[in-house]
Scaffold this motif. Structure first.
Motif, PDB file in Angstrom:
ATOM      1  N   PRO A   1      67.264  28.802-103.733  1.00  0.00           N
ATOM      2  CA  PRO A   1      67.345  30.254-103.633  1.00  0.00           C
ATOM      3  C   PRO A   1      67.721  30.936-104.954  1.00  0.00           C
ATOM      4  CG  PRO A   1      69.265  29.261-102.605  1.00  0.00           C
ATOM      5  CD  PRO A   1      68.369  28.140-103.051  1.00  0.00           C
ATOM      6  N   SER A   2      68.319  30.150-105.884  1.00  0.00           N
ATOM      7  CA  SER A   2      68.777  30.703-107.157  1.00  0.00           C
ATOM      8  C   SER A   2      69.089  29.556-108.110  1.00  0.00           C
ATOM      9  CB  SER A   2      70.051  31.529-106.929  1.00  0.00           C
ATOM     10  OG  SER A   2      70.757  31.720-108.135  1.00  0.00           O
ATOM     11  N   PRO A   3      68.874  29.736-109.422  1.00  0.00           N
ATOM     12  CA  PRO A   3      69.252  28.696-110.384  1.00  0.00           C
ATOM     13  C   PRO A   3      70.758  28.415-110.386  1.00  0.00           C
ATOM     14  CG  PRO A   3      67.809  30.301-111.428  1.00  0.00           C
ATOM     15  CD  PRO A   3      68.177  30.851-110.079  1.00  0.00           C
ATOM     16  N   LEU A   4      71.550  29.376-109.913  1.00  0.00           N
ATOM     17  CA  LEU A   4      72.998  29.196-109.877  1.00  0.00           C
ATOM     18  C   LEU A   4      73.465  28.397-108.664  1.00  0.00           C
ATOM     19  CD1 LEU A   4      74.055  32.806-110.923  1.00  0.00           C
ATOM     20  CD2 LEU A   4      73.796  30.773-112.381  1.00  0.00           C
ATOM     21  N   GLN A   5      72.593  28.228-107.685  1.00  0.00           N
ATOM     22  CA  GLN A   5      72.927  27.531-106.441  1.00  0.00           C
ATOM     23  C   GLN A   5      73.108  26.034-106.691  1.00  0.00           C
ATOM     24  OE1 GLN A   5      73.127  29.148-103.376  1.00  0.00           O
ATOM     25  NE2 GLN A   5      73.884  27.256-102.510  1.00  0.00           N
ATOM     26  N   ARG A   6      74.113  25.455-106.048  1.00  0.00           N
ATOM     27  CA  ARG A   6      74.264  23.999-106.036  1.00  0.00           C
ATOM     28  C   ARG A   6      73.633  23.495-104.750  1.00  0.00           C
ATOM     29  NH1 ARG A   6      80.044  22.537-108.782  1.00  0.00           N
ATOM     30  NH2 ARG A   6      79.561  23.560-110.750  1.00  0.00           N
ATOM     31  N   ILE A   7      72.691  22.588-104.889  1.00  0.00           N
ATOM     32  CA  ILE A   7      71.899  22.113-103.760  1.00  0.00           C
ATOM     33  C   ILE A   7      72.272  20.664-103.484  1.00  0.00           C
ATOM     34  CG2 ILE A   7      69.558  21.675-102.941  1.00  0.00           C
ATOM     35  CD1 ILE A   7      68.769  23.914-105.091  1.00  0.00           C
ATOM     36  N   ASN A   8      72.807  20.406-102.283  1.00  0.00           N
ATOM     37  CA  ASN A   8      73.159  19.051-101.869  1.00  0.00           C
ATOM     38  C   ASN A   8      72.004  18.466-101.074  1.00  0.00           C
ATOM     39  OD1 ASN A   8      75.829  19.104-102.934  1.00  0.00           O
ATOM     40  ND2 ASN A   8      76.480  20.289-101.181  1.00  0.00           N
ATOM     41  N   LEU A   9      71.555  17.276-101.462  1.00  0.00           N
ATOM     42  CA  LEU A   9      70.489  16.580-100.746  1.00  0.00           C
ATOM     43  C   LEU A   9      71.019  15.232-100.267  1.00  0.00           C
ATOM     44  CD1 LEU A   9      67.457  17.235-103.118  1.00  0.00           C
ATOM     45  CD2 LEU A   9      68.087  18.491-101.056  1.00  0.00           C
ATOM     46  N   ILE A  10      70.801  14.948 -98.989  1.00  0.00           N
ATOM     47  CA  ILE A  10      71.220  13.699 -98.373  1.00  0.00           C
ATOM     48  C   ILE A  10      69.959  12.901 -98.081  1.00  0.00           C
ATOM     49  CG2 ILE A  10      72.367  12.666 -96.380  1.00  0.00           C
ATOM     50  CD1 ILE A  10      73.948  15.371 -96.180  1.00  0.00           C
ATOM     51  N   ASN A  11      69.857  11.704 -98.651  1.00  0.00           N
ATOM     52  CA  ASN A  11      68.653  10.876 -98.543  1.00  0.00           C
ATOM     53  C   ASN A  11      69.010   9.540 -97.908  1.00  0.00           C
ATOM     54  OD1 ASN A  11      66.855  12.625-100.395  1.00  0.00           O
ATOM     55  ND2 ASN A  11      68.715  12.303-101.586  1.00  0.00           N
ATOM     56  N   GLU A  12      68.582   9.336 -96.661  1.00  0.00           N
ATOM     57  CA  GLU A  12      68.842   8.080 -95.963  1.00  0.00           C
ATOM     58  C   GLU A  12      67.760   7.052 -96.302  1.00  0.00           C
ATOM     59  OE1 GLU A  12      69.289   8.316 -91.753  1.00  0.00           O
ATOM     60  OE2 GLU A  12      71.127   9.490 -91.895  1.00  0.00           O
ATOM     61  N   ILE A  13      68.203   5.840 -96.590  1.00  0.00           N
ATOM     62  CA  ILE A  13      67.280   4.748 -96.858  1.00  0.00           C
ATOM     63  C   ILE A  13      67.596   3.650 -95.852  1.00  0.00           C
ATOM     64  CG2 ILE A  13      66.492   3.036 -98.531  1.00  0.00           C
ATOM     65  CD1 ILE A  13      68.240   6.109 -99.710  1.00  0.00           C
ATOM     66  N   ARG A  14      66.613   3.323 -95.036  1.00  0.00           N
ATOM     67  CA  ARG A  14      66.808   2.299 -94.000  1.00  0.00           C
ATOM     68  C   ARG A  14      66.006   1.049 -94.333  1.00  0.00           C
ATOM     69  NH1 ARG A  14      69.439   4.242 -89.586  1.00  0.00           N
ATOM     70  NH2 ARG A  14      69.594   6.510 -89.476  1.00  0.00           N
ATOM     71  N   ASN A  15      66.645  -0.096 -94.088  1.00  0.00           N
ATOM     72  CA  ASN A  15      65.996  -1.402 -94.221  1.00  0.00           C
ATOM     73  C   ASN A  15      65.349  -1.626 -95.586  1.00  0.00           C
ATOM     74  OD1 ASN A  15      66.709  -2.137 -91.545  1.00  0.00           O
ATOM     75  ND2 ASN A  15      65.061  -0.818 -90.812  1.00  0.00           N
ATOM     76  N   LEU A  16      66.112  -1.355 -96.621  1.00  0.00           N
ATOM     77  CA  LEU A  16      65.627  -1.565 -97.983  1.00  0.00           C
ATOM     78  C   LEU A  16      65.729  -3.054 -98.322  1.00  0.00           C
ATOM     79  CD1 LEU A  16      64.541  -0.295-100.547  1.00  0.00           C
ATOM     80  CD2 LEU A  16      66.896   0.157-101.250  1.00  0.00           C
ATOM     81  N   SER A  17      64.618  -3.628 -98.757  1.00  0.00           N
ATOM     82  CA  SER A  17      64.544  -5.064 -99.015  1.00  0.00           C
ATOM     83  C   SER A  17      64.706  -5.365-100.506  1.00  0.00           C
ATOM     84  CB  SER A  17      63.192  -5.592 -98.518  1.00  0.00           C
ATOM     85  OG  SER A  17      63.136  -6.980 -98.703  1.00  0.00           O
ATOM     86  N   PHE A  18      65.486  -6.408-100.782  1.00  0.00           N
ATOM     87  CA  PHE A  18      65.683  -6.901-102.141  1.00  0.00           C
ATOM     88  C   PHE A  18      65.255  -8.365-102.160  1.00  0.00           C
ATOM     89  CE2 PHE A  18      68.746  -3.508-101.479  1.00  0.00           C
ATOM     90  CZ  PHE A  18      68.513  -2.708-102.586  1.00  0.00           C
ATOM     91  N   PRO A  19      64.201  -8.706-102.903  1.00  0.00           N
ATOM     92  CA  PRO A  19      63.681 -10.073-102.882  1.00  0.00           C
ATOM     93  C   PRO A  19      64.628 -11.111-103.488  1.00  0.00           C
ATOM     94  CG  PRO A  19      62.411  -8.705-104.390  1.00  0.00           C
ATOM     95  CD  PRO A  19      63.377  -7.808-103.700  1.00  0.00           C
ATOM     96  N   GLU A  20      65.466 -10.676-104.450  1.00  0.00           N
ATOM     97  CA  GLU A  20      66.369 -11.618-105.121  1.00  0.00           C
ATOM     98  C   GLU A  20      67.558 -10.866-105.688  1.00  0.00           C
ATOM     99  OE1 GLU A  20      63.624 -13.259-107.909  1.00  0.00           O
ATOM    100  OE2 GLU A  20      63.869 -11.616-109.317  1.00  0.00           O
ATOM    101  N   PRO A  21      68.619 -11.601-106.054  1.00  0.00           N
ATOM    102  CA  PRO A  21      69.761 -10.917-106.678  1.00  0.00           C
ATOM    103  C   PRO A  21      69.357 -10.338-108.031  1.00  0.00           C
ATOM    104  CG  PRO A  21      70.200 -13.289-106.402  1.00  0.00           C
ATOM    105  CD  PRO A  21      68.817 -13.033-105.926  1.00  0.00           C
TER     106      PRO A  21
END
Length: 127
Positions: free
Chosen positions: A84-104
């Motif tokens: 709404p404005s460049p002065l606005q602080r915008i909080n975004l919540i991003n859920e990540i489900r079942n993220l796979s990691f092939p190796e350490p």
């Protein structure tokens, strides 16, 4: 003159609670490493919380990519948000489900707004 969007906060956590009466955000279980017993490993749920500012009025696109090789990142999240404005602080919540990691190892994360890189960071996956 227009400035580019700024990333004020970036937190990996278990969840974010938004107080219904005040709108305040409470970060639950912040972490920077993932521990796994075996590989490939799947992390059932994590949240990437971010706060942006200096976004011009209007609609914008955020993209979050991840990769074991920083030159071969895969987009995980693409979403629109309104400023709404460049002065606005915008909080975004991003859920990540079942993220796979092939190796350490160290996995690179790239955050972009309107195809402009704002942050390159990483998350460590340990065995």
């Amino acid at each position: 003159m227009q400035s580019k969007p700024q990333l004020l906060a970036w937190i990996t956590c278990d969840g974010v609670h938004i107080d219904p009466s005040t709108g305040k955000h409470t970060i639950l279980g912040a972490f920077s490493n993932i521990q796994a017993q075996h590989f490939p490993a799947t992390h059932p749920l994590m949240v990437w919380f971010m706060t942006l500012t200096d976004c011009a009025v209007g609609e914008h696109q955020v993209q979050i990519s991840l990769g074991a090789d920083p030159t071969q990142m895969q987009p995980l999240i693409r979403r629109s948000f309104e400023s709404p404005s460049p002065l606005q602080r915008i909080n975004l919540i991003n859920e990540i489900r079942n993220l796979s990691f092939p190796e350490p190892g160290e996995y690179s994360i790239l955050i972009e707004v309107d195809e402009e890189p704002l942050l390159a960071t990483s998350i460590h996956v340990l065995d």
